[in-house]
Enzyme design. Structure first.
Site, PDB file in Angstrom:
ATOM      1  N   LYS A 116      -4.299  -4.778  -3.405  1.00  0.00           N
ATOM      2  CA  LYS A 116      -5.347  -3.719  -4.088  1.00  0.00           C
ATOM      3  C   LYS A 116      -6.694  -4.715  -3.921  1.00  0.00           C
ATOM      4  O   LYS A 116      -7.935  -4.155  -3.846  1.00  0.00           O
ATOM      5  CB  LYS A 116      -5.080  -3.449  -5.200  1.00  0.00           C
ATOM      6  CG  LYS A 116      -4.177  -2.055  -5.231  1.00  0.00           C
ATOM      7  CD  LYS A 116      -3.906  -1.545  -6.705  1.00  0.00           C
ATOM      8  CE  LYS A 116      -2.993  -0.291  -6.413  1.00  0.00           C
ATOM      9  NZ  LYS A 116      -2.585   0.312  -7.814  1.00  0.00           N
ATOM     10  N   LYS A 197      -0.310   4.257   6.509  1.00  0.00           N
ATOM     11  CA  LYS A 197       0.441   4.867   5.394  1.00  0.00           C
ATOM     12  C   LYS A 197      -0.247   6.043   5.044  1.00  0.00           C
ATOM     13  O   LYS A 197      -1.638   6.161   4.908  1.00  0.00           O
ATOM     14  CB  LYS A 197       0.386   4.130   3.892  1.00  0.00           C
ATOM     15  CG  LYS A 197       1.828   3.786   3.661  1.00  0.00           C
ATOM     16  CD  LYS A 197       1.707   2.708   2.357  1.00  0.00           C
ATOM     17  CE  LYS A 197       2.079   3.546   1.073  1.00  0.00           C
ATOM     18  NZ  LYS A 197       2.178   2.685  -0.094  1.00  0.00           N
ATOM     19  N   LYS A 200      -4.096   9.776   0.506  1.00  0.00           N
ATOM     20  CA  LYS A 200      -5.230  10.727   0.104  1.00  0.00           C
ATOM     21  C   LYS A 200      -6.387  10.187   0.764  1.00  0.00           C
ATOM     22  O   LYS A 200      -7.430  11.068   0.983  1.00  0.00           O
ATOM     23  CB  LYS A 200      -5.371  11.029  -1.432  1.00  0.00           C
ATOM     24  CG  LYS A 200      -5.543   9.827  -2.143  1.00  0.00           C
ATOM     25  CD  LYS A 200      -5.694   9.943  -3.671  1.00  0.00           C
ATOM     26  CE  LYS A 200      -5.986   8.884  -4.440  1.00  0.00           C
ATOM     27  NZ  LYS A 200      -5.138   7.784  -4.574  1.00  0.00           N
TER      28      LYS A 200
END
Ligand code: TRP
Length: 328
Positions: A116, A197, A200
């Protein structure tokens, strides 16, 4: 009567849920609930989700969306305790105390933190760093025995065990060491780029749980395929078709090898058309149920679940305060 082992898990409200969340988490939560083997606690990890950029207005919608999705998927407040993490301040209180026994070096090794940080270098906040400690608190606060998670969370559940052990060693037996219940979370890739991956952030390649049948059909029709015509699973040489096979298999519950046989003599067009109808049919009952649910009943439902959870949490925190010598 022997009480059932307790099970705790949560989903972060970060955006529209997609088919990966459904096959990887929701469907499985419902199966665990209905197995009758556990006392289930499922919560919405809104405090965790604050470690990523958000706007306050959208956060409320996202929380409601996860709550509605829990119910539409089949979680039942009569069978499971469903609640909102931030309704129970004991989570954050315990997280702080656990912070004080968490080695800095262990958190620095967490791959989710590193990932992240790499993808969002503009928002590497301390909350993101301490995320696994709050997750440990979520779990051991309830003496959970089982924590259904995907493989990407194993490092966090391992840390949870370490922290429970460390606390117990230092202050006396207080927490149960939970075990991860590894659920197979198929790694679904984006329909428009099978090397990324499904997420959204790539909406064209992502099947959202609220997508209309036509949106689903279009996205699957436009999904990229590989060169050659064979419908076989070969993630290295045929990543796109392999991904579609994985999706088909996880929705329909049919082994990939059976699908390969079924489509041995058939073309991509037929395969994709069948896949689209299978996804549409799988989501239809979920979507219908979700539409029929009333948003204003959600807050009440979460508060009722929260009241049940908090009883347990409060007792545990009392014990923690006593053991650690907090002046009460
Ligand atoms: N970190 C989990 C995830 O992203 C969500 C989560 C937060 C969780 N607290 C938890 C899962 C406690 C299980 C138990 O998937």
């Amino acid at each position: 009567m022997k009480s059932k082992p307790r099970l705790v898990s949560g989903i972060q409200p970060t955006g529209k849920l997609h088919i990966g969340n459904y096959v990887g988490a929701l469907k499985n939560f419902v199966a665990l609930q209905d197995s009758g083997k556990y006392e289930c606690f499922f919560f919405i990890a809104d405090l965790h989700s604050m470690t990523e950029y958000f706007t306050p207005k959208e956060k409320i919608k996202q929380i409601e969306d996860v709550a509605l999705s829990y119910l539409a998927a089949g979680l039942d407040p009569k069978k499971s305790t469903l609640f909102l993490q931030s309704d129970i301040p004991e989570h954050t209180e315990l997280a702080w105390i656990l912070n004080t026994i968490t080695p800095f070096g262990e958190l620095r090794r967490m791959t989710q933190f590193k990932d992240k940080s790499d993808t969002h270098p503009e928002n590497i906040n301390v909350g993101l760093f301490a995320y696994p400690v709050l997750m440990a608190a979520d779990i051991i606060l309830y003496d959970a025995h089982a924590v259904p998670v995907g493989e990407d969370q194993l490092q966090h559940t391992e840390l949870t065990r370490t922290l429970a052990r460390k606390f117990n060693a230092r202050f006396g037996k207080t927490f149960h060491e939970p075990k991860p219940l590894l659920t197979e979370v198929p790694r679904l890739m984006s329909l428009d780029d099978p090397l990324k991956k499904m997420s959204k952030s790539r909406p064209a390649g992502c099947l959202f749980l609220d997508d209309s049948p036509d949106e689903i059909r279009n996205k699957i029709k436009r999904a990229v395929t590989d060169s050659g015509r064979d419908i076989v699973c070969d993630p290295v040489n045929k990543p796109a078709v392999s991904n579609l096979l994985l999706l088909y298999s996880s929705i329909a519950g049919i082994p990939i090898s059976d699908l390969e046989k079924r489509y041995a003599e058939k073309g991509y067009a037929e395969f994709k058309a069948d896949l689209a109808e299978i996804v549409v049919a799988a989501l239809l009952p979920f979507q219908k149920k979700k539409k029929a649910l009333k948003k204003n009943a959600v807050r009440k439902m979460l508060l009722a679940g929260g009241a049940r959870a908090q009883k347990i949490a409060r007792e545990k925190i009392k014990e923690v305060r006593k053991k650690t010598g907090i002046y009460t």
